[in-house]
Design a protein around this motif. Sequence first.
Motif, PDB file in Angstrom:
ATOM      1  N   ASP A  83       0.818  -1.221   0.000  1.00 22.99           N
ATOM      2  CA  ASP A  83       0.000   0.000   0.000  1.00 22.99           C
ATOM      3  C   ASP A  83       0.841   1.255   0.000  1.00 22.99           C
ATOM      4  N   SER A  84       2.165   1.121   0.141  1.00 25.02           N
ATOM      5  CA  SER A  84       3.038   2.291   0.065  1.00 25.02           C
ATOM      6  C   SER A  84       4.395   1.873  -0.489  1.00 25.02           C
ATOM      7  N   LYS A  85       5.064   2.817  -1.153  1.00 21.45           N
ATOM      8  CA  LYS A  85       6.368   2.559  -1.750  1.00 21.45           C
ATOM      9  C   LYS A  85       7.307   3.698  -1.389  1.00 21.45           C
ATOM     10  N   ASP A  86       8.608   3.396  -1.392  1.00 19.51           N
ATOM     11  CA  ASP A  86       9.589   4.439  -1.141  1.00 19.51           C
ATOM     12  C   ASP A  86      10.849   4.149  -1.945  1.00 19.51           C
ATOM     13  N   ALA A  87      11.851   4.991  -1.792  1.00 20.65           N
ATOM     14  CA  ALA A  87      13.042   4.908  -2.634  1.00 20.65           C
ATOM     15  C   ALA A  87      13.857   3.643  -2.406  1.00 20.65           C
ATOM     16  N   VAL A  88      13.739   3.053  -1.210  1.00 19.64           N
ATOM     17  CA  VAL A  88      14.543   1.862  -0.897  1.00 19.64           C
ATOM     18  C   VAL A  88      13.696   0.611  -0.723  1.00 19.64           C
ATOM     19  N   GLY A  89      12.428   0.662  -1.097  1.00 20.22           N
ATOM     20  CA  GLY A  89      11.580  -0.526  -1.069  1.00 20.22           C
ATOM     21  C   GLY A  89      11.436  -1.143   0.298  1.00 20.22           C
ATOM     22  N   SER A  90      11.247  -0.324   1.332  1.00 29.29           N
ATOM     23  CA  SER A  90      11.277  -0.828   2.703  1.00 29.29           C
ATOM     24  C   SER A  90      10.151  -1.809   3.013  1.00 29.29           C
ATOM     25  N   GLU A  91       9.059  -1.736   2.273  1.00 36.33           N
ATOM     26  CA  GLU A  91       7.973  -2.690   2.506  1.00 36.33           C
ATOM     27  C   GLU A  91       8.352  -4.109   2.090  1.00 36.33           C
ATOM     28  N   ALA A  92       9.398  -4.253   1.281  1.00 32.25           N
ATOM     29  CA  ALA A  92       9.827  -5.589   0.851  1.00 32.25           C
ATOM     30  C   ALA A  92      10.374  -6.399   2.010  1.00 32.25           C
ATOM     31  N   TYR A  93      10.985  -5.732   2.989  1.00 30.87           N
ATOM     32  CA  TYR A  93      11.622  -6.439   4.096  1.00 30.87           C
ATOM     33  C   TYR A  93      11.006  -6.090   5.448  1.00 30.87           C
ATOM     34  N   ALA A  94       9.857  -5.423   5.428  1.00 30.93           N
ATOM     35  CA  ALA A  94       9.157  -5.100   6.674  1.00 30.93           C
ATOM     36  C   ALA A  94       8.541  -6.363   7.270  1.00 30.93           C
ATOM     37  N   GLU A  95       8.570  -6.454   8.595  1.00 31.65           N
ATOM     38  CA  GLU A  95       7.996  -7.631   9.267  1.00 31.65           C
ATOM     39  C   GLU A  95       6.521  -7.791   8.931  1.00 31.65           C
TER      40      GLU A  95
END
Length: 328
Positions: A83-95
Motif C-alpha cells: 500500500d506504500s512505496k519508497d526509494a529503498v523498497g522498505s515494505e519488501a523487508y518489513a515484518e
Amino acid sequence: MSFEPTDRPRRLRTDGIRPLVQETSLDAQDLIAPVFVDETIEERLPISSMPGHERVPVDEAAARVAEIRETGVEAVIVFGVPDSKDAVGSEAYAEDGVVQRGIREISANTDAYIIGDVCLCEYTDHGHCGVIEPHAEDDPTLTVKNDETLELLAQTAVSQAEAGADMVAPSSMTDGMVGAIRAALDEAGFEHVPIMSYAAKYESSFYGPFRDAADGAPAFGDRRHYQMDPANSREALREVRADVQEGADVLMVKPALPYLDVVSEVRREVDQPVAAYNVSGEYAMLHAAADKGWLDLEATAYESLLSIKRAGADLILTYFAEDLADKL
C-alpha cells in the motif's frame, strides 16, 4: 515403386505403445503457481492482461492457495502489491509487509510449499530492482547501485523465512545476491531454507502483463543495465556458475520459451535442479490467439510446457499451472 523403408519409427506411435516410449512427461508436481497478494484491496481483483488470474487481499491468500492445491499443484510463489512505496523498497523487508503477511496466512492454513519472490521493484517508488542514485530519472545511463542493494535483498529473504517461506527466490540480477542471501539466512538460523536464483534473467519484452499484475513497471528508464542482453547465451552460463559457487540450490532461466536453448545449456552445465519461468507474456499471447480462434489454448499450453521440460527444466513456474494440472 519398390523401395521399402528400413527404419519404421511409426511402429512405436500407436496408442498402445506410445505412452510407454514417451521420453518427456509433465506432472502437476513439476509446476509452480504464482499468487498475487495485494494489501490495497478488500476483494479479489481480476488482472485484465492475464485472463484467469487475479490479485487477492491478504486475508484471502490462503483460500486462493487452497484452490491451487486442489488441482494437484503443491508449490506457489508469492508476489506482493504494497500500500506504500519508497526509494529503498522498505515494505519488501518489513515484518508486516504484504508478502510476509501473505506467507504467514498461507503457511498457517495450507500445506503448500511456499516460495517468496525476493526483489525490490514492486516496493520502490521508482520501480527499479534496488537502490538508485537520487534524481536518477535525469540520467540516461541509469544504474542500480549493486552493493548497496545486497543488504536489502538479504533482509528481504530473512524476513520471508521468518514469516514461514520454505524457499526464497531472488530475482533482481544483482551481482552477489545469492552469496549475500545465503550468508544472511545462515546467520539467522535458516540454513535449511533453499535459494532458487533467477540466475539467467533477460531484459525481455515478455514481462508486460506481470508488471501490470504486480504494479512493478519502472517509473522511468529500463532494466537493461542489470538484466541480461537477449543476444547473449554464454553470459548465462557465467551467471549460473557464479550462483552455484555462492550456494544456489535451484537455477532459474527467465523467460522460458524464447530461451529454450539457454535452459538446455544450463541443464548440461549444472547438477542442481533447473527451473524455467513461463512468463506472463507467453501466457497472454496464447490466450490472445485462442480468443481469436487461431489455436486451441489447452493443447498449445500443454505443448509449450512440454517443450520446456524437454529442454531440461525440472520445475516450471507458469500461469497455466492450475488449468493444466487439473487435466494432467
